[in-house]
Design an enzyme around this catalytic site. Structure first.
Site, PDB file in Angstrom:
ATOM      1  CE  LYS A   1      -1.783   2.629   3.071  1.00 50.74           C
ATOM      2  NZ  LYS A   1      -1.800   3.905   2.286  1.00 50.74           N
TER       3      LYS A   1
ATOM      4  CD  GLU B   1      12.572   4.327   8.579  1.00 50.58           C
ATOM      5  OE1 GLU B   1      12.354   5.522   8.921  1.00 50.58           O
ATOM      6  OE2 GLU B   1      12.743   3.965   7.415  1.00 50.58           O
TER       7      GLU B   1
ATOM      8  CB  CYS C   1      12.788   8.886   8.485  1.00 53.39           C
ATOM      9  SG  CYS C   1      13.983   7.917   7.538  1.00 53.39           S
TER      10      CYS C   1
ATOM     11  CD  GLU D   1      10.024  12.888  12.515  1.00 57.21           C
ATOM     12  OE1 GLU D   1      10.834  12.496  11.660  1.00 57.21           O
ATOM     13  OE2 GLU D   1       9.139  12.145  13.000  1.00 57.21           O
TER      14      GLU D   1
END
Length: 463
Positions: free
Chosen positions: A174, A250, A286, A383
């Site tokens: 996906k 992750e 990331c 973040e």
């Protein structure tokens, strides 16, 4: 309806518009997968694994198919880079070199592993004189579900999919709902490479529907996810309850970068600016350096030089080869960045430059620098996933404790000319990857992943 290129319309013909972040206009209509489409895709992947040609194929022939796919991706690299740039907002030069280039490298790397996945013999006590033999054999596990994010649409597909296929598994993937186009082009290339039916399945759709069903599905034996820590926790629960399927995650990051006063300052400034640690891929990265710790004696000089570099950046159309900084991926993310900066100012951080949407069509956000950021502030903890440099100064030995005072542990970095200091700091930093006097240098042969709430399991490399 089955089409000549093995693409199927979603159940009921449902579609949605995918948006170009450069101007906010629709690019095209994309099929919107439903639960019934998930069932069809998983069933096709299971059949291909258990009954089809793929499950019977020897590893070396499997490797040939992966090499052929890599060659086709390289032949179509300009097309893929253009699609990636239009759909994700990545500047074309970066899309060509990194988004597409590393994807090709990843499939070539794992193609070479296909016939090198092997077990071992074990000298058990009963081996002699009874002539008992014990050996291990590594086997594929079956249908692997993959859920990927929107910041590197093709590269994240490659990182997850290549290893699964090399091991002999089948995949149902996906893509992020906002960036499905390179995944759909990839599906076309797998058909062109003559991959057997059902081996690779792409399901554009919503995470709450398609992603959730893949997490729950009893015939999915492993799920790989890259995305937020919040969604990762939900996926873990679903996978455990459904059939205790294997999971690799992750997740989020707030990567600390410590810059000591004995560093090569020219290199440090160059690395934290485009195209490396903070503003790389518009900050939608990331492992972006989420918080910089600058030794006090060089702090002011460092900030001045960084701001001067930022002023040189060209913000504009990502298809323009001279553009340094393209649009953020989608409107909701842009709005979050605006809110993030407003919180920083409200808490008392010093907004040196940027912090606002660029006054032009599309989802452009100014490269931003905050200084005087205190440890308790929202922007020091959370973040941003955008082009926002968060700077804190230090003058004592507590910098390691401050750098590690986060629930994330994906990446980190240190700049110093003192090799002993560099090795000591890298040993103490709690992160899956520590960069020394460089940043954001990943390679297909080096395993990548984090710990703490940045997830577990590794992408790339032998592991």
């Amino acid at each position: 309806m089955r089409m000549k290129n093995n693409l199927l319309n979603a159940e009921g013909g449902k579609t949605y518009k995918t948006i170009n972040p450069t101007d906010g206009q629709a690019i095209c209509e994309v099929s919107l997968a439903q639960i019934s489409d998930v069932e069809k895709a998983v069933a096709a992947a299971k059949e291909a694994f258990e009954e089809g040609e793929w499950g019977k194929m020897n590893p070396r022939d499997r490797g040939k198919l992966l090499y052929k796919l890599a060659d086709l991706m390289e032949q179509h690299q300009e097309e893929l880079a253009t699609i990636e740039s239009i759909n994700s907002g990545a500047v074309y030069t970066l899309a060509l070199k990194t988004h597409i280039g590393m994807s090709v490298q990843t499939f070539r790397y794992f193609a070479g592993w296909c016939d090198k996945i092997q077990g071992c013999t074990i000298p058990i006590n009963q081996a002699r004189p009874n002539r008992n033999l014990t050996f291990t054999k590594k086997e594929p596990i079956g249908v692997c579900a993959i859920v990927i994010p929107w910041n590197y649409p093709l590269m994240m597909l490659a990182w997850k999919t290549a290893a699964c296929l090399a091991a002999g598994n089948t995949v149902v993937l996906k893509p992020a709902q906002v960036t499905p186009l390179t995944a759909l082009k990839f599906a076309e290339l797998t058909a062109l490479a003559k991959f057997p039916k059902g081996v690779v399945n792409i399901l554009p759709g919503s995470g709450s529907l398609v992603g959730q069903r893949l997490s729950d599905h009893p015939d999915v034996r492993k799920l790989g996810f890259t995305g937020s820590t919040e969604i990762g926790k939900q996926i873990m629960k679903s996978c455990a309850v459904s059939n205790v399927k294997k999971v690799s995650l992750e997740l989020g990051g707030k990567s600390p970068l410590i810059i000591f006063n004995d560093c090569d300052l020219d290199k440090a400034v160059r690395m934290v600016c485009l195209p490396h640690s903070v503003f790389f891929n518009k900050g939608e990265n990331c492992i972006a350096a989420g918080r910089l710790f600058i030794e006090e004696s060089i702090h002011d000089t460092f900030v001045e030089r960084v701001v001067n570099e930022i002023k040189k950046m060209k913000i504009g159309d990502p298809l323009d080869r001279s553009t340094d900084h393209g649009p953020q991926n989608h409107k909701a993310h842009l709005d979050k960045l605006v809110e993030y900066c407003e919180k920083g100012v409200k808490e008392g951080a010093n907004l040196v430059c940027g912090g606002k949407q660029v006054n032009r069509p599309g989802f452009f956000f100014e490269p931003t620098v905050f200084t005087d950021v205190q440890d308790h502030m929202y922007i020091a903890i959370e973040e941003s996933f955008g082009p926002i440099m968060i700077i804190s100064k230090f003058s004592n030995g507590l910098v390691l404790q401050r750098a590690n005072a986060t629930e994330y542990g994906l990446a980190s970095g240190v700049f110093t000319r003192d090799i002993s200091k560099a090795l000591y700091v890298s040993e103490k930093l709690q992160a899956g990857t520590v960069f020394i006097n460089t940043y954001n240098k990943t390679d297909v042969a080096a395993p990548f992943g984090g710990f703490k709430q940045s997830g577990f399991g590794k992408d790339l490399g032998k592991t």
